[in-house]
Design a protein around this motif. Structure first.
Motif, mmCIF file in Angstrom:
data_model
loop_
_atom_site.group_PDB
_atom_site.id
_atom_site.type_symbol
_atom_site.label_atom_id
_atom_site.label_comp_id
_atom_site.label_asym_id
_atom_site.label_seq_id
_atom_site.Cartn_x
_atom_site.Cartn_y
_atom_site.Cartn_z
ATOM 1 N N GLU A 1 -5.252 3.111 7.407
ATOM 2 C CA GLU A 1 -6.646 3.522 7.241
ATOM 3 C C GLU A 1 -6.795 5.034 7.059
ATOM 4 O OE1 GLU A 1 -5.910 2.676 11.687
ATOM 5 O OE2 GLU A 1 -5.441 1.776 9.729
ATOM 6 N N ASP A 2 -5.708 5.777 7.311
ATOM 7 C CA ASP A 2 -5.744 7.231 7.133
ATOM 8 C C ASP A 2 -5.026 7.670 5.857
ATOM 9 O OD1 ASP A 2 -7.100 7.559 9.558
ATOM 10 O OD2 ASP A 2 -5.226 7.573 10.697
ATOM 11 N N THR A 3 -4.789 6.746 4.946
ATOM 12 C CA THR A 3 -4.128 7.088 3.687
ATOM 13 C C THR A 3 -4.937 8.150 2.942
ATOM 14 O OG1 THR A 3 -3.288 4.829 3.485
ATOM 15 C CG2 THR A 3 -3.252 6.183 1.501
ATOM 16 N N PRO A 4 -4.329 9.274 2.580
ATOM 17 C CA PRO A 4 -5.092 10.340 1.907
ATOM 18 C C PRO A 4 -5.567 9.913 0.518
ATOM 19 C CG PRO A 4 -2.736 10.833 1.916
ATOM 20 C CD PRO A 4 -2.914 9.645 2.788
ATOM 21 N N TRP A 5 -6.596 10.582 0.037
ATOM 22 C CA TRP A 5 -7.162 10.230 -1.265
ATOM 23 C C TRP A 5 -6.157 10.435 -2.386
ATOM 24 C CZ3 TRP A 5 -7.368 13.782 -5.175
ATOM 25 C CH2 TRP A 5 -7.202 15.133 -4.836
ATOM 26 N N THR A 6 -5.185 11.347 -2.179
ATOM 27 C CA THR A 6 -4.163 11.582 -3.206
ATOM 28 C C THR A 6 -3.297 10.358 -3.438
ATOM 29 O OG1 THR A 6 -2.747 12.529 -1.480
ATOM 30 C CG2 THR A 6 -4.066 14.061 -2.798
ATOM 31 N N GLY B 1 -6.360 6.495 -1.094
ATOM 32 C CA GLY B 1 -7.253 6.267 0.022
ATOM 33 C C GLY B 1 -6.912 5.002 0.780
ATOM 34 N N PRO B 2 -7.671 4.681 1.815
ATOM 35 C CA PRO B 2 -7.393 3.470 2.609
ATOM 36 C C PRO B 2 -7.395 2.229 1.723
ATOM 37 C CG PRO B 2 -8.981 4.876 3.718
ATOM 38 C CD PRO B 2 -8.799 5.456 2.354
ATOM 39 N N SER C 1 0.852 -1.183 0.000
ATOM 40 C CA SER C 1 0.000 0.000 0.000
ATOM 41 C C SER C 1 0.888 1.234 0.000
ATOM 42 C CB SER C 1 -0.905 -0.004 1.229
ATOM 43 O OG SER C 1 -0.129 0.166 2.410
#
Length: 497
Positions: free
Chosen positions: A472-477, A480-481, A322
């Motif tokens: 789970e806090d991966t930004p949409w840029t 995302g999660p 990820s």
């Protein structure tokens, strides 16, 4: 290629002998490594053809895939390879030692080490692990249980091979090339036979003649994972075709298989012998001081992975990292590379010489020393010895810069003044640390007049990791999660490449 390595290559040509480019060995070499020499079929994506492997130099195991395009035979090869590799890997998960720490923990006292001929062998391990770790052991196209477990372990070793300073999976050409410079190009050094011809030529034979002989595929077959095109056309293809035409005739099939095995062994056995020669040469070198620390990190990694596999419902490594996992991994690799570069320089004067050429380090003689100097300018008196070092190195450091000495790593030195003197440079240093708590410096803790010392900006100090969000806090840029890393039906039919 560094300046000193370029010089060493020129000297190797002039003196007709390989030149040492390190004073110590920077790679751990196990007393019982698993030597693994793989071969793949030309024109196929990582299709296994054969392998010669084992931890006993006098008893190698030959594995052959008579028809590399046959799926069943590929997985039969993977299952047999898995039984050998896992038996070796598991043999180290028996004896543990306590690790001194605030919280008591244990790790295995030793770890497995796989030696492959070249970086291509590491690539085979990586691809073969990726191709097997997600296979199903049930339903359609089921494989033996050992196959996905082998894939997980091969992926573990391949990932550790990317970690600077790790010795769990070692390509022999890279290990030898990190310690010797030859009179040939780096491309020619990728040939294990030619590289060893320079480092350890036969008695009475010049390395030039030995290297020329080593480049003859009839004399020294390629170390894999690809085979020689002439061998493919003249011997391998007819042997595979002969085996394929014996279907339904067991006696003829046995004879065809024996012929194929003999042909493949003739390609693998010379490399097998070279691998053990290379290990012997490396083992003769004195290990650097930090080698034991890096091997301890490898043993930690091995222990952690064994514990993970023995835990509840361990999942295989995901097909892709990820965004957060990839960033964390890159950060770890960068910090490990910086630490490895520093440790090599601190362990090895020849590696440190590169920093001296760049003006980031200097070596000189102590011409004045005040070991009992006290600094009473503050509220508390402190021991702050001063020394003056005369050097002829091209120093590019300014006043106020902190440096350390490999001989006294716990002691810091601050540059107070630089004074040119008759083509040399006098460097005045103030010392702190590494002298205990009293106001009298213990004998040997402060360099004495006449002592040869080295100081540099190289430091192996702890580097904190970067700050990264939770998955789970991966930004949409960044997508995302991520979805849970759960194996799917699609994963089970992943291509061999």
């Amino acid at each position: 290629m560094t300046s000193l390595t370029s010089l060493a290559r020129a000297l190797a040509v002039q003196q007709e002998t390989a030149q040492r480019i390190t004073m110590v060995r920077h790679t751990h070499i196990s007393d019982r490594p698993l030597v693994f020499v793989p071969l793949t079929l030309a024109g196929e994506a990582n299709a296994p053809l054969a392998a010669l492997l084992g931890d006993d130099r006098h008893a190698p195991r030959l594995l052959v895939v008579p028809q590399p395009r046959n799926r069943d035979q590929r997985f039969a090869f993977a299952a047999e390879l898995g039984r050998i590799v896992l038996s070796y890997v598991d043999s180290f998960a028996r004896h543990q030692e306590e690790v001194p720490a605030k919280v008591t923990r244990f790790r295995f006292s030793d770890a497995p080490q796989i030696l492959v001929p070249n970086p291509g062998g590491v690539g085979f391990v990586r691809l073969f692990g990726r191709s097997t770790r997600l296979r199903r052991t049930y339903g359609e196209y089921a494989v033996p249980t050992v196959v996905p477990l082998l894939g997980r372990w091969l992926t573990f070793f391949a990932e550790r091979a990317e970690y600077p300073g790790s010795s769990l999976l070692v390509p022999m050409t890279s290990a030898l090339g990190a310690h010797w410079a030859t009179g040939q190009s780096t491309v020619e050094d990728a040939n294990l036979a030619a590289l060893l011809a320079w480092i350890d030529p036969p008695a009475g034979v010049s390395p030039f003649d030995a290297a020329i002989a080593a480049e003859d595929p009839e004399h020294s077959p390629p170390a894999g994972p690809t085979t020689d095109p002439t061998f493919d056309a003249e011997r391998l293809a007819p042997a595979i075709d002969r085996y394929a035409r014996t279907d339904g005739n067991p006696p003829a099939r046995e004879r065809a298989l024996a012929l194929l095995q003999d042909n493949l062994r003739s390609q693998l056995q010379p490399t097998w012998e070279l691998m053990w020669r290379g290990a012997d040469l490396l083992r003769k070198l004195t290990p650097g001081a930090h080698v034991v620390d890096r091997w301890a990190e490898d043993r930690d990694a091995y222990t952690n992975y064994v514990n993970y596999l023995n835990g509840d419902n361990p999942l295989p490594q995901a097909r892709r990292d990820s965004a957060v996992a990839a960033a964390r991994r890159l950060s770890r690799l960068e910090r490990a590379q910086a630490s490895y570069d520093a440790q090599r320089a601190l362990d090895d004067p020849l590696v440190m010489a590169e920093f001296r050429l760049a003006g980031e380090a200097f070596t000189g003689t102590v011409i004045a020393a005040s070991p009992d100097r006290i600094d009473d300018s503050g509220a508390r008196r402190k021991l702050r010895p001063r020394i003056t070092v005369r050097t002829v190195d091209p120093l590019r450091l300014n006043d106020g810069r902190e440096v350390t000495s490999p001989a006294r790593p716990a002691q810091r030195a601050q540059i107070l003044a630089l004074a040119p003197v008759d083509g040399a440079l006098d460097v005045e240093l103030e010392l702190s640390g590494g002298m205990g708590r009293s106001l009298t410096a213990p004998p040997g803790s402060v360099p004495a007049e006449g002592e040869l010392v080295t100081y540099s900006t190289v430091s192996d100090a702890f580097q904190p990791s970067g700050q990264f969000p939770e998955a789970e806090d991966t930004p949409w840029t960044h997508g995302g999660p991520p979805a849970p890393a759960t194996p799917t039906e699609e994963d089970a039919v992943e291509a061999w490449s």
